[in-house]
Motif scaffolding. Structure first.
Motif, PDB file in Angstrom:
ATOM      1  N   LEU A   1      67.233  37.698  94.213  1.00  0.00           N
ATOM      2  CA  LEU A   1      66.983  36.672  93.201  1.00  0.00           C
ATOM      3  C   LEU A   1      67.728  35.382  93.508  1.00  0.00           C
ATOM      4  O   LEU A   1      67.210  34.286  93.267  1.00  0.00           O
ATOM      5  CB  LEU A   1      67.373  37.193  91.817  1.00  0.00           C
ATOM      6  CG  LEU A   1      66.573  38.399  91.304  1.00  0.00           C
ATOM      7  CD1 LEU A   1      66.961  38.710  89.865  1.00  0.00           C
ATOM      8  CD2 LEU A   1      65.080  38.167  91.413  1.00  0.00           C
ATOM      9  N   ALA A   2      68.947  35.508  94.033  1.00  0.00           N
ATOM     10  CA  ALA A   2      69.704  34.310  94.384  1.00  0.00           C
ATOM     11  C   ALA A   2      68.994  33.513  95.472  1.00  0.00           C
ATOM     12  O   ALA A   2      68.987  32.273  95.455  1.00  0.00           O
ATOM     13  CB  ALA A   2      71.109  34.698  94.844  1.00  0.00           C
TER      14      ALA A   2
ATOM     15  N   SER B   1      66.007  31.685  93.654  1.00  0.00           N
ATOM     16  CA  SER B   1      66.275  31.242  92.284  1.00  0.00           C
ATOM     17  C   SER B   1      65.662  29.882  91.976  1.00  0.00           C
ATOM     18  O   SER B   1      65.313  29.601  90.824  1.00  0.00           O
ATOM     19  CB  SER B   1      67.786  31.201  92.031  1.00  0.00           C
ATOM     20  OG  SER B   1      68.406  30.293  92.932  1.00  0.00           O
TER      21      SER B   1
ATOM     22  N   VAL C   1      70.540  34.005  86.994  1.00  0.00           N
ATOM     23  CA  VAL C   1      70.632  32.953  88.015  1.00  0.00           C
ATOM     24  C   VAL C   1      69.291  32.265  88.228  1.00  0.00           C
ATOM     25  O   VAL C   1      69.234  31.175  88.801  1.00  0.00           O
ATOM     26  CB  VAL C   1      71.142  33.511  89.366  1.00  0.00           C
ATOM     27  CG1 VAL C   1      72.457  34.248  89.175  1.00  0.00           C
ATOM     28  CG2 VAL C   1      70.102  34.412  90.030  1.00  0.00           C
ATOM     29  N   VAL C   2      68.195  32.887  87.773  1.00  0.00           N
ATOM     30  CA  VAL C   2      66.862  32.292  87.952  1.00  0.00           C
ATOM     31  C   VAL C   2      66.604  31.369  86.764  1.00  0.00           C
ATOM     32  O   VAL C   2      65.910  31.732  85.805  1.00  0.00           O
ATOM     33  CB  VAL C   2      65.780  33.375  88.078  1.00  0.00           C
ATOM     34  CG1 VAL C   2      64.461  32.748  88.527  1.00  0.00           C
ATOM     35  CG2 VAL C   2      66.196  34.464  89.056  1.00  0.00           C
TER      36      VAL C   2
END
Length: 428
Positions: A97-98, A101, A133-134
């Motif tokens: 996800l990072a 993001s 974080v998204v």
């Protein structure tokens, strides 16, 4: 193309825009992997993929899936939609996800497909906190997770759609997850096991809401949703709704246990109301029925009344008063208990030539007992006689015991009634 001869033929000869368009139509990870092995052109377009979908059984096991998901997510620099149904290690999720993001808009995760260790411990230890974080996330769907505390998502300001399906949640987790998404327009919590006694939500922008809870004990719901248009609630004993001026469709149900209290105030725009369950207190039924006079479609499928464990029949319902309170009712679906309550001696005493059900067009009635056969037939006749726009009446004979002495005679009278109103009355 290869038969045309000459170097530069084949897939690599296609313009980049065509290749990118072809690949943009794919989302299944298996299809993308197959195409990437066909030509350098297709492989070079993987960074432009808008969506990736990893189906169940795509890679055989969590380890293989982790590697494949990691490679594809790393390459797909413009990824907007990520759907993972295959087994994966929750510990890897924060890195994936990072990496995406900035571009990710839609995220769907099936946690019950991940490895046992990840599902049992990884999710509880906070791996799903990384969803925060998204920042640009607009739609989030989660399947089969266990959430015992409020997630540390911060504020997902752009999230519009939140769906959680088949999850085990504590009430504090539900309240915290919803509170982290202040701008939701669509909320669905479906088949969720909820522990704890109270769910409280403030949903200022939600227009469509479905709260389908599996609750072992008693649970209350306090909901503030001034813009909600469609609302379904299942599993709650005490319900409080604030701000229902925009509400058009409302369903309240409880498959087990009782509904003790419903407070909703006036719902001026309500067009369809569905009440379902085994047992409701009569006060809750009355409160729900009195909330709107503009109803066009009413579904009444409640088996018994009673404020405690004792199952009680419905009290008498005056047919004239009932339809005068709902003058715009067009379609009426009524189960055995409520129909029996309308088929009492006093329920028909106010019928006269001035009475009319001017909008009623369709009635579906479930009859489960031949008791009070004469009054039931009189009620059926009255519904047809005083409804000038009646188009269809469906009478469902359900679970009636044949051993009862009057069952055959009652059914014979129902058949006669059908033949006398041929084209409008049907028996199922």
């Amino acid at each position: 193309m290869e038969r045309g001869g000459g170097g530069g033929g084949g897939m690599d000869a296609l313009p980049d825009g065509v290749v990118q368009h072809i690949l943009s139509q794919l989302s299944s990870a298996r299809d993308v992997a197959a195409c990437a092995g066909v030509s350098r052109g297709l492989r070079g377009c993987v960074p432009f993929l808008p969506a990736l979908y990893f189906p169940r059984g795509a890679f055989g096991g969590a380890a293989a899936a982790d590697d494949a998901i990691g490679r594809m997510v790393d390459v797909a620099a413009r990824l907007e939609e990520l759907v993972i149904y295959c087994p994966f290690s929750a510990a890897r999720l924060p890195r994936w996800l990072a990496a995406r993001s900035a571009s990710l808009r839609v995220l769907e995760l099936r946690i019950d497909s991940s490895s046992v260790s990840s599902a049992a411990s990884g999710v509880r230890s906070g791996h799903l906190d990384c969803i925060g974080v998204v920042a640009n996330l607009e739609e989030l769907r989660l399947w089969g997770l266990t959430m015992t505390r409020a997630p540390a998502w911060g504020q997902l300001e752009r999230l519009r759609v939140l769906e959680i399906v088949g999850a085990a949640l504590r009430d504090v987790a539900v309240n915290g997850a919803v509170g982290a998404c202040p701008n939701l327009t669509d909320l669905a919590l479906i088949g969720c096991e909820c522990s704890g006694g109270a769910v409280a939500m403030t949903l200022p922008l939600v227009e469509r809401c479905r709260l389908d809870f599996v609750v072992s004990g008693n649970c209350s719901l306090a909901l503030a949703a001034p813009r909600v248009e469609s609302l379904e609630m299942q599993g709650f004993c005490w319900i409080s709704l604030q701000g229902g001026n925009a509400l058009k469709n409302l369903t309240v149900a409880k498959n087990t246990g009782s509904v003790y209290n419903v407070e909703m105030g006036k719902l001026p725009g309500l067009e369809k109301l569905s009440l379902r369950g085994v047992q409701w207190s009569w006060g809750a039924v009355s409160s729900a029925l009195q909330c709107a006079r503009e109803l066009k479609h009413l579904v009444m499928k409640v088996e018994f009344c009673g404020d405690h464990d004792t199952l009680e029949p419905f009290p008498e319902v005056d047919l004239v008063d009932f339809f005068n309170s709902h003058p715009k009712l067009t379609k009426f679906e009524i189960h055995g208990a409520m129909f029996a309550a309308m088929c009492q001696k006093n329920s028909l005493k106010n019928l006269d030539s001035r009475f009319s059900m001017p909008c009623l067009e369709e009635v579906l009635i479930t009859v489960r007992s031949p008791l009070n056969a004469e009054l039931k037939l009189s009620t059926l006749e009255s519904l047809v006689k005083y409804s000038p726009r009646m188009q269809r009446m469906v009478i469902r004979i359900s679970q009636m015991k044949n051993c009862h002495g009057s069952a055959d005679g009652f059914f014979e009278e129902i058949c006669k009634f059908m033949y006398m109103n041929n084209g409008r009355v049907r028996i199922e």
